[in-house]
Design a protein around this motif. Structure first.
Motif, PDB file in Angstrom:
ATOM      1  N   LEU A 197       0.826  -1.215   0.000  1.00  9.02           N
ATOM      2  CA  LEU A 197       0.000   0.000   0.000  1.00  9.02           C
ATOM      3  C   LEU A 197       0.860   1.265   0.000  1.00  9.02           C
ATOM      4  O   LEU A 197       0.444   2.290  -0.531  1.00  9.02           O
ATOM      5  CB  LEU A 197      -0.952  -0.001   1.206  1.00  9.02           C
ATOM      6  CG  LEU A 197      -2.109  -1.004   1.114  1.00  9.02           C
ATOM      7  CD1 LEU A 197      -2.835  -1.093   2.447  1.00  9.02           C
ATOM      8  CD2 LEU A 197      -3.071  -0.622  -0.013  1.00  9.02           C
ATOM      9  N   ASP A 198       2.065   1.183   0.563  1.00  4.66           N
ATOM     10  CA  ASP A 198       2.955   2.359   0.571  1.00  4.66           C
ATOM     11  C   ASP A 198       3.253   2.813  -0.857  1.00  4.66           C
ATOM     12  O   ASP A 198       3.188   3.997  -1.175  1.00  4.66           O
ATOM     13  CB  ASP A 198       4.299   2.029   1.238  1.00  4.66           C
ATOM     14  CG  ASP A 198       4.120   1.734   2.706  1.00  4.66           C
ATOM     15  OD1 ASP A 198       3.050   2.112   3.241  1.00  4.66           O
ATOM     16  OD2 ASP A 198       5.031   1.119   3.306  1.00  4.66           O
ATOM     17  N   ALA A 199       3.585   1.826  -1.701  1.00  5.69           N
ATOM     18  CA  ALA A 199       3.948   2.156  -3.081  1.00  5.69           C
ATOM     19  C   ALA A 199       2.736   2.654  -3.869  1.00  5.69           C
ATOM     20  O   ALA A 199       2.886   3.286  -4.911  1.00  5.69           O
ATOM     21  CB  ALA A 199       4.544   0.937  -3.770  1.00  5.69           C
ATOM     22  N   LEU A 200       1.531   2.361  -3.365  1.00  2.26           N
ATOM     23  CA  LEU A 200       0.300   2.734  -4.078  1.00  2.26           C
ATOM     24  C   LEU A 200      -0.357   3.956  -3.442  1.00  2.26           C
ATOM     25  O   LEU A 200      -1.543   4.211  -3.647  1.00  2.26           O
ATOM     26  CB  LEU A 200      -0.669   1.541  -4.071  1.00  2.26           C
ATOM     27  CG  LEU A 200      -0.115   0.234  -4.656  1.00  2.26           C
ATOM     28  CD1 LEU A 200      -1.117  -0.909  -4.467  1.00  2.26           C
ATOM     29  CD2 LEU A 200       0.232   0.395  -6.132  1.00  2.26           C
ATOM     30  N   ARG A 201       0.420   4.714  -2.659  1.00  2.00           N
ATOM     31  CA  ARG A 201      -0.189   5.771  -1.821  1.00  2.00           C
ATOM     32  C   ARG A 201      -0.842   6.889  -2.621  1.00  2.00           C
ATOM     33  O   ARG A 201      -1.638   7.646  -2.082  1.00  2.00           O
ATOM     34  CB  ARG A 201       0.857   6.348  -0.861  1.00  2.00           C
ATOM     35  CG  ARG A 201       1.963   7.101  -1.558  1.00  2.00           C
ATOM     36  CD  ARG A 201       3.074   7.495  -0.596  1.00  2.00           C
ATOM     37  NE  ARG A 201       4.182   8.107  -1.304  1.00  2.00           N
ATOM     38  CZ  ARG A 201       5.105   7.432  -1.994  1.00  2.00           C
ATOM     39  NH1 ARG A 201       5.047   6.121  -2.044  1.00  2.00           N
ATOM     40  NH2 ARG A 201       6.066   8.070  -2.621  1.00  2.00           N
ATOM     41  N   HIS A 202      -0.523   7.019  -3.916  1.00  2.00           N
ATOM     42  CA  HIS A 202      -1.157   8.082  -4.713  1.00  2.00           C
ATOM     43  C   HIS A 202      -2.535   7.683  -5.214  1.00  2.00           C
ATOM     44  O   HIS A 202      -3.286   8.521  -5.707  1.00  2.00           O
ATOM     45  CB  HIS A 202      -0.251   8.473  -5.881  1.00  2.00           C
ATOM     46  CG  HIS A 202       1.015   9.138  -5.425  1.00  2.00           C
ATOM     47  ND1 HIS A 202       1.088  10.485  -5.150  1.00  2.00           N
ATOM     48  CD2 HIS A 202       2.229   8.634  -5.154  1.00  2.00           C
ATOM     49  CE1 HIS A 202       2.315  10.781  -4.740  1.00  2.00           C
ATOM     50  NE2 HIS A 202       3.036   9.677  -4.735  1.00  2.00           N
TER      51      HIS A 202
END
Ligand code: GLN
Length: 281
Positions: A197-202
């Motif tokens: 989810l960090d990498a998908l935060r946008h």
């Protein structure tokens, strides 16, 4: 390579960590050209405002913003879709779900006249529009809880000249009392504590995770299937690569039959579906 050229700009973007393809797509967009033009014009000079615009996009990309948001568009199943941070970026993996739906529409649902098809959690409208595009006789209804997402889907439908009904609301609630030949959904399914989810935060969190073990939205959709499918008709769901067993068990427990799983282009279990059969007494 001289400073201020196309090649120098691309090399600069690579140096701040961009993929070659991403750098080319962004520079091509700034220049209003395509990638093949860039390759033939490496020594061309950039105007200062073009260079500045490109540097800004490269910095945003290297901070994790998806290219699709920076360009405002994404290809999906042969369509060019507008996207904004209000919607999940359509993924190639999801084309598996569309292909499965089109296969059913072309075989067992071929004789269904104007089959009623429902897309739950449509986001940009990607799945519903791709189905409508390839199977114009299908009547598509698409639901989303986010008004901002529905506005993007509406704008895509208009731009593509595809007619689909868009309804606001939570999963089945906008279609209460209605039954369909085919229901498809790519709901949020990432577990609440998944580090991806960090990498998908946008991207909108609501579209990515229902929290908990990631299965809550899938559970809600499966529970409603029997009330919303015609006898013998199909529910197809996208899910995480490690959720196929759990989703098959949910479908079987809800009385769906002929349950099976399909893999995406990367070879991961990605979609599971089954058909609703009225119990015979
Ligand atoms: N497939 C997406 C990802 O893992 C997640 C999409 C979803 O939750 N529906 O990046």
């Amino acid at each position: 390579m001289s400073p201020g050229t196309v090649d120098a700009a691309l090399a600069g973007a690579r140096a701040v960590g961009l993929d070659r393809l991403d750098a080319q797509l962004l520079l091509a967009a700034v220049l209003g050209r395509d990638r093949s033009w860039l390759m033939a014009h490496g020594d061309d000079a950039l105007a200062p405002d073009q260079a500045a615009q490109f540097d800004t996009l490269a910095a945003r990309r290297s901070a994790g913003e998806p290219v699709a948001y920076l360009l405002g568009r994404q290809e999906f199943h042969g369509l060019t879709l507008q996207v904004s941070p209000a919607v999940l970026v359509p993924r190639p993996d999801t084309e598996t779900l569309v292909d499965w739906a089109l296969e059913l529409l072309g075989t067992e649902l071929a004789a269904a006249g104007r089959p009623q098809v429902l897309d739950l959690g449509t986001g940009s409208g990607a799945i519903a529009l791709a189905i409508k595009h390839r199977c114009p006789r299908a009547e598509l209804t698409a639901v989303d809880t986010s008004p901002d997402a529905l506005a993007v889907a509406e704008s895509n439908a208009q731009a593509l000249g595809l007619s689909i009904a868009l309804l606001p609301g939570h999963w089945w609630s906008p279609v209460s009392g209605r039954r369909f030949e085919l229901v498809v959904s790519n709901p949020p399914y990432i577990a609440g504590d998944d580090h991806h989810l960090d990498a998908l935060r946008h991207e909108p969190r609501l579209a990515l995770t229902p929290g908990g073990d990631g299965l809550d939205s899938l559970r809600e959709i499966v529970v409603g299937a029997s009330a919303h499918l015609h006898d013998g008709r199909w529910l197809l769901l996208e899910h995480g690569h490690d959720q196929a067993g759990a989703v098959r068990a949910l479908l079987a427990a809800a009385g769906l039959q002929d349950v099976s799983t399909r893999r995406d282009l990367g070879g991961n279990d990605r979609c599971t579906g089954g058909r609703w059969r009225q119990a015979t007494r």
